[in-house]
Design a protein around this motif. Structure first.
Motif, PDB file in Angstrom:
ATOM      1  N   ILE A  62      -8.393  26.711 -71.839  1.00 25.21           N
ATOM      2  CA  ILE A  62      -9.270  25.615 -72.242  1.00 25.21           C
ATOM      3  C   ILE A  62      -8.661  24.817 -73.400  1.00 25.21           C
ATOM      4  CG2 ILE A  62     -11.526  25.068 -73.251  1.00 25.21           C
ATOM      5  CD1 ILE A  62     -12.746  27.258 -71.586  1.00 25.21           C
ATOM      6  N   VAL A  63      -7.981  25.487 -74.327  1.00 31.41           N
ATOM      7  CA  VAL A  63      -7.403  24.796 -75.482  1.00 31.41           C
ATOM      8  C   VAL A  63      -6.349  23.784 -75.081  1.00 31.41           C
ATOM      9  CG1 VAL A  63      -5.519  26.436 -75.932  1.00 31.41           C
ATOM     10  CG2 VAL A  63      -6.560  25.189 -77.832  1.00 31.41           C
ATOM     11  N   ASP A  64      -5.746  23.942 -73.907  1.00 31.83           N
ATOM     12  CA  ASP A  64      -4.706  23.013 -73.462  1.00 31.83           C
ATOM     13  C   ASP A  64      -5.210  21.577 -73.410  1.00 31.83           C
ATOM     14  OD1 ASP A  64      -2.935  25.111 -73.184  1.00 31.83           O
ATOM     15  OD2 ASP A  64      -3.332  25.379 -71.045  1.00 31.83           O
ATOM     16  N   PHE A  65      -6.473  21.399 -73.084  1.00 30.45           N
ATOM     17  CA  PHE A  65      -7.022  20.051 -72.956  1.00 30.45           C
ATOM     18  C   PHE A  65      -7.173  19.390 -74.321  1.00 30.45           C
ATOM     19  CE2 PHE A  65      -8.115  22.231 -69.105  1.00 30.45           C
ATOM     20  CZ  PHE A  65      -7.928  21.277 -68.120  1.00 30.45           C
ATOM     21  N   ALA A  66      -7.811  20.084 -75.258  1.00 34.85           N
ATOM     22  CA  ALA A  66      -7.981  19.515 -76.603  1.00 34.85           C
ATOM     23  C   ALA A  66      -6.630  19.240 -77.250  1.00 34.85           C
ATOM     24  CB  ALA A  66      -8.801  20.473 -77.470  1.00 34.85           C
ATOM     25  N   LEU A  67      -5.691  20.162 -77.074  1.00 36.30           N
ATOM     26  CA  LEU A  67      -4.383  20.024 -77.700  1.00 36.30           C
ATOM     27  C   LEU A  67      -3.574  18.901 -77.041  1.00 36.30           C
ATOM     28  CD1 LEU A  67      -2.871  21.351 -79.993  1.00 36.30           C
ATOM     29  CD2 LEU A  67      -1.982  23.043 -78.382  1.00 36.30           C
ATOM     30  N   SER A  68      -3.588  18.837 -75.721  1.00 43.88           N
ATOM     31  CA  SER A  68      -2.845  17.787 -75.010  1.00 43.88           C
ATOM     32  C   SER A  68      -3.432  16.415 -75.288  1.00 43.88           C
ATOM     33  CB  SER A  68      -2.855  18.070 -73.505  1.00 43.88           C
ATOM     34  OG  SER A  68      -2.189  19.284 -73.209  1.00 43.88           O
TER      35      SER A  68
ATOM     36  N   ILE B 227      -5.735  24.533 -85.859  1.00 34.97           N
ATOM     37  CA  ILE B 227      -6.742  25.176 -85.013  1.00 34.97           C
ATOM     38  C   ILE B 227      -7.507  26.200 -85.831  1.00 34.97           C
ATOM     39  CG2 ILE B 227      -7.165  26.505 -82.919  1.00 34.97           C
ATOM     40  CD1 ILE B 227      -4.684  25.344 -81.716  1.00 34.97           C
ATOM     41  N   LEU B 228      -8.790  25.965 -86.041  1.00 40.24           N
ATOM     42  CA  LEU B 228      -9.643  26.911 -86.752  1.00 40.24           C
ATOM     43  C   LEU B 228      -9.944  28.095 -85.840  1.00 40.24           C
ATOM     44  CD1 LEU B 228     -12.271  24.496 -88.354  1.00 40.24           C
ATOM     45  CD2 LEU B 228     -10.563  25.833 -89.599  1.00 40.24           C
ATOM     46  N   VAL B 229      -9.716  29.298 -86.324  1.00 32.72           N
ATOM     47  CA  VAL B 229      -9.997  30.499 -85.535  1.00 32.72           C
ATOM     48  C   VAL B 229     -10.915  31.416 -86.322  1.00 32.72           C
ATOM     49  CG1 VAL B 229      -7.852  30.375 -84.228  1.00 32.72           C
ATOM     50  CG2 VAL B 229      -7.897  31.640 -86.368  1.00 32.72           C
ATOM     51  N   GLN B 230     -11.647  32.256 -85.597  1.00 31.02           N
ATOM     52  CA  GLN B 230     -12.586  33.169 -86.248  1.00 31.02           C
ATOM     53  C   GLN B 230     -12.248  34.630 -85.958  1.00 31.02           C
ATOM     54  OE1 GLN B 230     -15.050  31.983 -88.296  1.00 31.02           O
ATOM     55  NE2 GLN B 230     -15.330  34.110 -88.899  1.00 31.02           N
ATOM     56  N   ASN B 231     -12.164  34.968 -84.695  1.00 33.55           N
ATOM     57  CA  ASN B 231     -11.814  36.337 -84.300  1.00 33.55           C
ATOM     58  C   ASN B 231     -11.255  36.320 -82.878  1.00 33.55           C
ATOM     59  OD1 ASN B 231     -14.106  35.975 -82.674  1.00 33.55           O
ATOM     60  ND2 ASN B 231     -15.435  37.013 -84.130  1.00 33.55           N
ATOM     61  N   LYS B 232     -10.757  37.449 -82.434  1.00 30.74           N
ATOM     62  CA  LYS B 232     -10.200  37.594 -81.079  1.00 30.74           C
ATOM     63  C   LYS B 232      -9.193  36.493 -80.751  1.00 30.74           C
ATOM     64  CE  LYS B 232     -14.348  37.643 -79.303  1.00 30.74           C
ATOM     65  NZ  LYS B 232     -15.493  37.710 -78.348  1.00 30.74           N
ATOM     66  N   TYR B 233      -8.299  36.182 -81.704  1.00 22.57           N
ATOM     67  CA  TYR B 233      -7.377  35.066 -81.473  1.00 22.57           C
ATOM     68  C   TYR B 233      -5.943  35.507 -81.180  1.00 22.57           C
ATOM     69  CZ  TYR B 233      -6.860  35.611 -86.617  1.00 22.57           C
ATOM     70  OH  TYR B 233      -6.691  36.100 -87.891  1.00 22.57           O
ATOM     71  N   ALA B 234      -5.731  36.798 -80.900  1.00 25.35           N
ATOM     72  CA  ALA B 234      -4.384  37.255 -80.530  1.00 25.35           C
ATOM     73  C   ALA B 234      -3.924  36.590 -79.234  1.00 25.35           C
ATOM     74  CB  ALA B 234      -4.361  38.776 -80.387  1.00 25.35           C
ATOM     75  N   SER B 235      -4.835  36.499 -78.263  1.00 25.89           N
ATOM     76  CA  SER B 235      -4.500  35.855 -76.989  1.00 25.89           C
ATOM     77  C   SER B 235      -4.154  34.387 -77.185  1.00 25.89           C
ATOM     78  CB  SER B 235      -5.681  35.992 -76.022  1.00 25.89           C
ATOM     79  OG  SER B 235      -5.453  35.272 -74.833  1.00 25.89           O
ATOM     80  N   LEU B 236      -4.886  33.716 -78.065  1.00 23.89           N
ATOM     81  CA  LEU B 236      -4.625  32.300 -78.343  1.00 23.89           C
ATOM     82  C   LEU B 236      -3.251  32.112 -78.984  1.00 23.89           C
ATOM     83  CD1 LEU B 236      -5.679  29.370 -78.451  1.00 23.89           C
ATOM     84  CD2 LEU B 236      -6.636  29.900 -80.702  1.00 23.89           C
ATOM     85  N   MET B 237      -2.912  32.946 -79.950  1.00 25.64           N
ATOM     86  CA  MET B 237      -1.615  32.828 -80.617  1.00 25.64           C
ATOM     87  C   MET B 237      -0.471  33.118 -79.646  1.00 25.64           C
ATOM     88  SD  MET B 237      -2.469  34.462 -84.356  1.00 25.64           S
ATOM     89  CE  MET B 237      -0.860  34.037 -85.016  1.00 25.64           C
ATOM     90  N   ASP B 238      -0.673  34.074 -78.745  1.00 24.32           N
ATOM     91  CA  ASP B 238       0.356  34.358 -77.744  1.00 24.32           C
ATOM     92  C   ASP B 238       0.560  33.168 -76.824  1.00 24.32           C
ATOM     93  OD1 ASP B 238       2.060  36.280 -76.067  1.00 24.32           O
ATOM     94  OD2 ASP B 238       0.532  35.682 -74.626  1.00 24.32           O
ATOM     95  N   HIS B 239      -0.525  32.480 -76.503  1.00 19.91           N
ATOM     96  CA  HIS B 239      -0.432  31.320 -75.619  1.00 19.91           C
ATOM     97  C   HIS B 239       0.243  30.140 -76.306  1.00 19.91           C
ATOM     98  CE1 HIS B 239      -1.539  28.520 -72.447  1.00 19.91           C
ATOM     99  NE2 HIS B 239      -2.071  27.715 -73.352  1.00 19.91           N
ATOM    100  N   LEU B 240      -0.109  29.885 -77.555  1.00 19.92           N
ATOM    101  CA  LEU B 240       0.403  28.703 -78.261  1.00 19.92           C
ATOM    102  C   LEU B 240       1.829  28.888 -78.748  1.00 19.92           C
ATOM    103  CD1 LEU B 240      -2.761  27.812 -80.355  1.00 19.92           C
ATOM    104  CD2 LEU B 240      -1.964  26.678 -78.286  1.00 19.92           C
ATOM    105  N   ARG B 241       2.150  30.096 -79.204  1.00 18.46           N
ATOM    106  CA  ARG B 241       3.457  30.402 -79.782  1.00 18.46           C
ATOM    107  C   ARG B 241       3.829  29.371 -80.850  1.00 18.46           C
ATOM    108  NH1 ARG B 241       6.860  31.518 -74.303  1.00 18.46           N
ATOM    109  NH2 ARG B 241       6.061  29.438 -73.851  1.00 18.46           N
ATOM    110  N   SER B 242       4.959  28.722 -80.732  1.00 14.41           N
ATOM    111  CA  SER B 242       5.397  27.757 -81.750  1.00 14.41           C
ATOM    112  C   SER B 242       4.847  26.355 -81.508  1.00 14.41           C
ATOM    113  CB  SER B 242       6.923  27.690 -81.791  1.00 14.41           C
ATOM    114  OG  SER B 242       7.424  27.145 -80.571  1.00 14.41           O
ATOM    115  N   GLY B 243       4.170  26.159 -80.386  1.00 16.40           N
ATOM    116  CA  GLY B 243       3.695  24.824 -80.030  1.00 16.40           C
ATOM    117  C   GLY B 243       4.734  23.982 -79.308  1.00 16.40           C
ATOM    118  N   LYS B 244       5.801  24.613 -78.846  1.00 12.27           N
ATOM    119  CA  LYS B 244       6.899  23.877 -78.228  1.00 12.27           C
ATOM    120  C   LYS B 244       6.458  23.081 -77.013  1.00 12.27           C
ATOM    121  CE  LYS B 244      11.457  24.565 -76.085  1.00 12.27           C
ATOM    122  NZ  LYS B 244      12.483  25.572 -75.697  1.00 12.27           N
TER     123      LYS B 244
END
Length: 371
Positions: free
Chosen positions: A38-44, A56-73
């Motif tokens: 879902i974040v792909d849309f807001a970011l793109s 990106i403001l995060v609260q909890n359970k954001y390991a999956s999000l960080m793995d997806h975003l990585r460096s933002g390349k």
């Protein structure tokens, strides 16, 4: 002009309404459309508009999000200057009671204050659309607005839970706002996208937190309707609001419509996501596929219709998948029947099983379940 804009994606909202799907991930990292999050849309949307500084403001359970975003390349945000930033909660979050998303903004004021941009665009994490913010920013400047809220119009039969409904004058001025009303008097729904000058945002955050107010929508926006020049900018293309299992299922199924697919993924810009190099889909001799989105890496021997298959799904001989969402690396054994089902990642359905839900209440199996 858009290089003078700081983008903030607010991924701190309550995610319990998505039940098993957000058991181990936040809303922003929920898979959608076969290979996206879902974040792909807001970011793109921000990157395609020319924004080069995104937090990106995060609260909890954001390991999956960080793995997806990585460096933002993949979004061209791996930069020496500006770029992509993860904005975590305060260090004492786990020993205190969370008050609201303004608390996260307050704890990351140093990031906002150090940013060079004049304007800030804040976007929620559960809205799916394809928007270029350029015209909205021009509208904001032309109207000399303090805050511009991007909104869309929905039928009054829409479920307004977790939504902000706005009354707007003929001059586009927001005159009244309600959050999660029982009986809405208008069909103008905020898309949780706000344009505001950076210095004004800092002042509002400081003022709200100093008096013990911590909800961005209720305290920073709604309480200032009569005090600030708040305007509404109408967005008229396709909008998907993920605020329930039913809406998640419906809007995934919408993607099987080529017109909606094109609106979301082509115009006005492309939607980018994490790249995974996998083999093309392998359709075996007896496979049958109708009206389906099938991501790379899948192997299909059975029958698939009106469904979405994410990467690496295996559908064995005799299996029949209908009106379902099958996430990454699921295995469907022989002679399985699935209809109106949502399977999270790495679910294994063993031989001969039959799971049938209804469109209003699809059957959901959480990650790595074995049936």
């Amino acid at each position: 002009m858009m290089r003078d804009v700081l983008g903030i994606i607010n991924n701190t909202k309550n995610d319990t309404y998505l039940k098993e799907i957000t058991h181990k991930r936040s809303v922003a990292s929920v898979p959608i459309g076969g290979r996206y999050r879902i974040v792909d849309f807001a970011l793109s949307n921000m990157v395609n508009s020319g924004i080069r500084n995104v937090g990106i403001l995060v609260q909890n359970k954001y390991a999956s999000l960080m793995d997806h975003l990585r460096s933002g390349k993949e979004w061209d945000l791996d930069r020496k200057r500006d770029g992509l930033f993860i904005l975590p909660p305060s260090p004492d979050y786990f020993t205190s009671v969370r008050k609201g998303d303004l608390e996260n903004l307050y704890n990351n004021l140093s990031y906002i204050s150090r940013s060079r941009q004049k304007y800030v665009i804040i976007s929620g994490a559960n809205i799916i659309c394809n928007i270029d913010y350029t015209d909205a920013l021009k509208f904001h400047e032309d109207m000399n607005a303090d805050i511009t809220i991007i909104y869309h119009q929905c039928p009054t039969t829409t479920d307004y839970s977790q939504c902000t409904v706005m009354e707007i004058s003929d001059e586009s001025r927001v005159t009244r706002m309600e959050f999660s009303p029982v009986n809405a008097k208008t069909d103008n729904l905020s898309m949780e996208m706000y344009i505001i000058e950076r210095e004004l945002l800092i002042d509002i955050i400081d003022e709200c937190t100093s008096r013990g107010d911590y909800d961005f929508i209720k305290d920073a926006i709604i309480k200032n309707v009569d005090k600030l020049n708040i305007y509404g900018y109408l967005y008229s293309s396709y909008v998907a609001r993920i605020n329930s299992i039913q809406s998640y299922y419906k809007h995934n199924m919408d993607l099987l419509n080529p017109i909606i697919w094109k609106q979301l993924f082509s115009n006005p810009g492309l939607i980018y996501t994490k790249v995974k190099d996998q083999a093309p889909v392998k359709y075996m001799e007896h496979s049958e596929v109708k009206n389906a989105l099938v991501a790379n890496g899948c192997v299909i021997e059975g029958k698939v219709e009106n469904s979405i298959l994410f990467r690496g799904v295996q559908i064995h001989k005799g299996a029949h998948i209908k009106n379902s969402i099958i996430m990454e690396k699921c295995v469907i054994d022989e002679n399985v029947m699935l209809e109106n089902v949502i399977l999270d990642k790495e679910v294994h359905i063993t031989k001969g099983k039959k799971l049938i839900g209804v469109q209003e209440y699809p059957v959901i199996l959480e990650k790595k379940a074995v049936i």
